[in-house]
Motif scaffolding. Sequence first.
Motif, PDB file in Angstrom:
ATOM      1  N   GLN A 291       6.154  24.310 -18.176  1.00 36.04           N
ATOM      2  CA  GLN A 291       5.206  24.333 -17.066  1.00 36.04           C
ATOM      3  C   GLN A 291       4.586  25.717 -16.926  1.00 36.04           C
ATOM      4  OE1 GLN A 291       2.975  22.984 -15.340  1.00 36.04           O
ATOM      5  NE2 GLN A 291       4.120  21.818 -13.791  1.00 36.04           N
ATOM      6  N   ALA A 292       5.416  26.763 -17.020  1.00 37.56           N
ATOM      7  CA  ALA A 292       4.897  28.126 -16.892  1.00 37.56           C
ATOM      8  C   ALA A 292       3.914  28.458 -18.017  1.00 37.56           C
ATOM      9  CB  ALA A 292       6.052  29.125 -16.891  1.00 37.56           C
ATOM     10  N   LEU A 293       4.233  28.050 -19.246  1.00 34.32           N
ATOM     11  CA  LEU A 293       3.347  28.312 -20.374  1.00 34.32           C
ATOM     12  C   LEU A 293       2.055  27.497 -20.255  1.00 34.32           C
ATOM     13  CD1 LEU A 293       5.856  28.474 -23.364  1.00 34.32           C
ATOM     14  CD2 LEU A 293       4.859  30.361 -22.047  1.00 34.32           C
ATOM     15  N   ARG A 294       2.168  26.305 -19.704  1.00 35.98           N
ATOM     16  CA  ARG A 294       0.970  25.480 -19.474  1.00 35.98           C
ATOM     17  C   ARG A 294       0.035  26.162 -18.481  1.00 35.98           C
ATOM     18  NH1 ARG A 294      -0.051  22.029 -15.391  1.00 35.98           N
ATOM     19  NH2 ARG A 294      -1.583  20.362 -15.737  1.00 35.98           N
ATOM     20  N   TRP A 295       0.599  26.663 -17.388  1.00 37.91           N
ATOM     21  CA  TRP A 295      -0.228  27.367 -16.406  1.00 37.91           C
ATOM     22  C   TRP A 295      -0.806  28.643 -17.010  1.00 37.91           C
ATOM     23  CZ3 TRP A 295       3.982  26.471 -12.182  1.00 37.91           C
ATOM     24  CH2 TRP A 295       3.705  25.270 -11.497  1.00 37.91           C
ATOM     25  N   GLN A 296      -0.021  29.323 -17.847  1.00 39.01           N
ATOM     26  CA  GLN A 296      -0.541  30.505 -18.503  1.00 39.01           C
ATOM     27  C   GLN A 296      -1.732  30.152 -19.393  1.00 39.01           C
ATOM     28  OE1 GLN A 296       1.103  34.388 -20.910  1.00 39.01           O
ATOM     29  NE2 GLN A 296       1.989  32.433 -21.479  1.00 39.01           N
ATOM     30  N   ALA A 297      -1.624  29.073 -20.128  1.00 43.52           N
ATOM     31  CA  ALA A 297      -2.721  28.642 -21.001  1.00 43.52           C
ATOM     32  C   ALA A 297      -3.969  28.309 -20.191  1.00 43.52           C
ATOM     33  CB  ALA A 297      -2.282  27.434 -21.832  1.00 43.52           C
ATOM     34  N   LEU A 298      -3.778  27.680 -19.031  1.00 46.17           N
ATOM     35  CA  LEU A 298      -4.915  27.333 -18.187  1.00 46.17           C
ATOM     36  C   LEU A 298      -5.571  28.601 -17.630  1.00 46.17           C
ATOM     37  CD1 LEU A 298      -6.611  25.107 -16.909  1.00 46.17           C
ATOM     38  CD2 LEU A 298      -4.890  24.930 -15.085  1.00 46.17           C
ATOM     39  N   GLY A 299      -4.754  29.535 -17.137  1.00 45.52           N
ATOM     40  CA  GLY A 299      -5.305  30.781 -16.616  1.00 45.52           C
ATOM     41  C   GLY A 299      -5.987  31.605 -17.692  1.00 45.52           C
ATOM     42  N   ASP A 300      -5.340  31.742 -18.840  1.00 43.64           N
ATOM     43  CA  ASP A 300      -5.928  32.520 -19.936  1.00 43.64           C
ATOM     44  C   ASP A 300      -7.210  31.861 -20.455  1.00 43.64           C
ATOM     45  OD1 ASP A 300      -3.892  34.328 -19.767  1.00 43.64           O
ATOM     46  OD2 ASP A 300      -2.897  33.747 -21.640  1.00 43.64           O
ATOM     47  N   GLY A 301      -7.201  30.543 -20.544  1.00 42.84           N
ATOM     48  CA  GLY A 301      -8.385  29.833 -21.024  1.00 42.84           C
ATOM     49  C   GLY A 301      -9.567  30.011 -20.085  1.00 42.84           C
ATOM     50  N   LEU A 302      -9.307  29.970 -18.783  1.00 42.37           N
ATOM     51  CA  LEU A 302     -10.362  30.191 -17.796  1.00 42.37           C
ATOM     52  C   LEU A 302     -10.899  31.613 -17.929  1.00 42.37           C
ATOM     53  CD1 LEU A 302     -12.040  29.450 -15.339  1.00 42.37           C
ATOM     54  CD2 LEU A 302     -10.033  29.879 -13.896  1.00 42.37           C
ATOM     55  N   THR A 303     -10.021  32.589 -18.065  1.00 46.23           N
ATOM     56  CA  THR A 303     -10.454  33.975 -18.242  1.00 46.23           C
ATOM     57  C   THR A 303     -11.296  34.131 -19.498  1.00 46.23           C
ATOM     58  OG1 THR A 303      -8.513  34.828 -17.080  1.00 46.23           O
ATOM     59  CG2 THR A 303      -9.651  36.342 -18.541  1.00 46.23           C
ATOM     60  N   ASP A 304     -10.864  33.526 -20.588  1.00 47.29           N
ATOM     61  CA  ASP A 304     -11.624  33.590 -21.843  1.00 47.29           C
ATOM     62  C   ASP A 304     -13.051  33.090 -21.645  1.00 47.29           C
ATOM     63  OD1 ASP A 304     -10.163  34.765 -23.912  1.00 47.29           O
ATOM     64  OD2 ASP A 304      -9.002  32.947 -24.269  1.00 47.29           O
ATOM     65  N   MET A 305     -13.197  31.959 -20.979  1.00 47.75           N
ATOM     66  CA  MET A 305     -14.537  31.405 -20.777  1.00 47.75           C
ATOM     67  C   MET A 305     -15.410  32.332 -19.945  1.00 47.75           C
ATOM     68  SD  MET A 305     -14.240  27.272 -20.375  1.00 47.75           S
ATOM     69  CE  MET A 305     -12.805  27.234 -19.306  1.00 47.75           C
ATOM     70  N   LEU A 306     -14.832  32.925 -18.904  1.00 48.92           N
ATOM     71  CA  LEU A 306     -15.598  33.830 -18.058  1.00 48.92           C
ATOM     72  C   LEU A 306     -16.041  35.070 -18.831  1.00 48.92           C
ATOM     73  CD1 LEU A 306     -13.452  33.575 -14.805  1.00 48.92           C
ATOM     74  CD2 LEU A 306     -15.716  32.577 -15.180  1.00 48.92           C
ATOM     75  N   LEU A 307     -15.191  35.584 -19.716  1.00 53.58           N
ATOM     76  CA  LEU A 307     -15.552  36.740 -20.528  1.00 53.58           C
ATOM     77  C   LEU A 307     -16.637  36.390 -21.540  1.00 53.58           C
ATOM     78  CD1 LEU A 307     -11.989  38.211 -21.199  1.00 53.58           C
ATOM     79  CD2 LEU A 307     -13.785  39.265 -19.818  1.00 53.58           C
ATOM     80  N   LEU A 308     -16.490  35.261 -22.207  1.00 52.63           N
ATOM     81  CA  LEU A 308     -17.488  34.846 -23.193  1.00 52.63           C
ATOM     82  C   LEU A 308     -18.827  34.534 -22.534  1.00 52.63           C
ATOM     83  CD1 LEU A 308     -15.254  32.567 -25.454  1.00 52.63           C
ATOM     84  CD2 LEU A 308     -16.279  34.762 -26.100  1.00 52.63           C
ATOM     85  N   TRP A 309     -18.775  33.962 -21.356  1.00 58.18           N
ATOM     86  CA  TRP A 309     -19.982  33.631 -20.609  1.00 58.18           C
ATOM     87  C   TRP A 309     -20.779  34.907 -20.315  1.00 58.18           C
ATOM     88  CZ3 TRP A 309     -19.647  29.630 -16.056  1.00 58.18           C
ATOM     89  CH2 TRP A 309     -20.939  29.247 -15.671  1.00 58.18           C
ATOM     90  N   ARG A 310     -20.073  35.930 -19.838  1.00 59.39           N
ATOM     91  CA  ARG A 310     -20.761  37.187 -19.546  1.00 59.39           C
ATOM     92  C   ARG A 310     -21.386  37.762 -20.816  1.00 59.39           C
ATOM     93  NH1 ARG A 310     -19.570  42.489 -20.334  1.00 59.39           N
ATOM     94  NH2 ARG A 310     -20.725  43.952 -19.020  1.00 59.39           N
ATOM     95  N   THR A 311     -20.656  37.728 -21.930  1.00 59.42           N
ATOM     96  CA  THR A 311     -21.195  38.240 -23.185  1.00 59.42           C
ATOM     97  C   THR A 311     -22.431  37.471 -23.604  1.00 59.42           C
ATOM     98  OG1 THR A 311     -18.996  38.964 -23.905  1.00 59.42           O
ATOM     99  CG2 THR A 311     -20.666  38.675 -25.612  1.00 59.42           C
ATOM    100  N   GLU A 312     -22.397  36.170 -23.435  1.00 62.31           N
ATOM    101  CA  GLU A 312     -23.552  35.338 -23.784  1.00 62.31           C
ATOM    102  C   GLU A 312     -24.774  35.722 -22.954  1.00 62.31           C
ATOM    103  OE1 GLU A 312     -25.634  32.159 -25.742  1.00 62.31           O
ATOM    104  OE2 GLU A 312     -23.783  33.213 -26.199  1.00 62.31           O
ATOM    105  N   LEU A 313     -24.558  36.027 -21.692  1.00 62.40           N
ATOM    106  CA  LEU A 313     -25.674  36.378 -20.811  1.00 62.40           C
ATOM    107  C   LEU A 313     -26.296  37.724 -21.157  1.00 62.40           C
ATOM    108  CD1 LEU A 313     -24.221  35.181 -17.384  1.00 62.40           C
ATOM    109  CD2 LEU A 313     -26.119  34.146 -18.641  1.00 62.40           C
ATOM    110  N   THR A 314     -25.570  38.571 -21.870  1.00 59.66           N
ATOM    111  CA  THR A 314     -26.099  39.887 -22.236  1.00 59.66           C
ATOM    112  C   THR A 314     -26.792  39.884 -23.590  1.00 59.66           C
ATOM    113  OG1 THR A 314     -24.001  40.580 -23.258  1.00 59.66           O
ATOM    114  CG2 THR A 314     -24.282  41.031 -20.905  1.00 59.66           C
TER     115      THR A 314
END
Length: 220
Positions: A93-116
């Motif tokens: 369960q903890a690793l699942r939540w970690q994957a969800l949090g990390d995956g969300l962070t990854d998308m937000l970082l890539l999104w910003r890069t795409e916008l630049t």
Amino acid sequence: MKLHWSPRSPFVRKVMIVLHETGQLDDVELVRSVVALSQPPNPELLADNPLGKIPTLITDEGMALFDSRVICEYLDQRSNAGLVPSDPGARMQALRWQALGDGLTDMLLLWRTELTRPTGPWQAVTDGWLAKVRACMTQLENEVSNLRTAPFGIGHIAIACALGQLDFRWPDSDWRRQFPKLAALGAEWDGRQSISVTAIKNDQADDNSLTLGHLSFAPH
């Protein structure tokens, strides 16, 4: 130990939170390492990590550890703190939540890069990320009761860092209005010293691209 570090990186923040939670902060030398996807690799960092990414931790034995998940688990085992549970069910369960949090962070970082991108963002890609980010936030809102009852651990840390990145780069998203249960839980986490003292900070005054584009969670 030595940690390639930045006060702007949500994945470095994960490691910093673990260092605070496990009482190992004084064991680590912090080395400010500037990295950017659109710039040449940092040569000093590249010498320690061929991926050229932060965080990178150099252990007392001289081993270079890459990826926040690997580093956090190493630090947890080193301190026997239990942020990554040993019980199989709780661990998954903890690793699942970690994957969800990390995956969300990854998308937000890539999104910003795409916008630049000088040629402008690819709308189909950013539309897809918007749908996925909304789905992630909805999933987290639905799991607040389980998150609250589980002992604070690596999954909570990853999610807290994702929410912090959302605030840092997308302050107009007003996510707390749309996800009130998650907002209340996030406020509880903000009361922990490890969370409050590691809040993302911009130490590059010439960065004029902190907030780009628009992210809305309002029903549409």
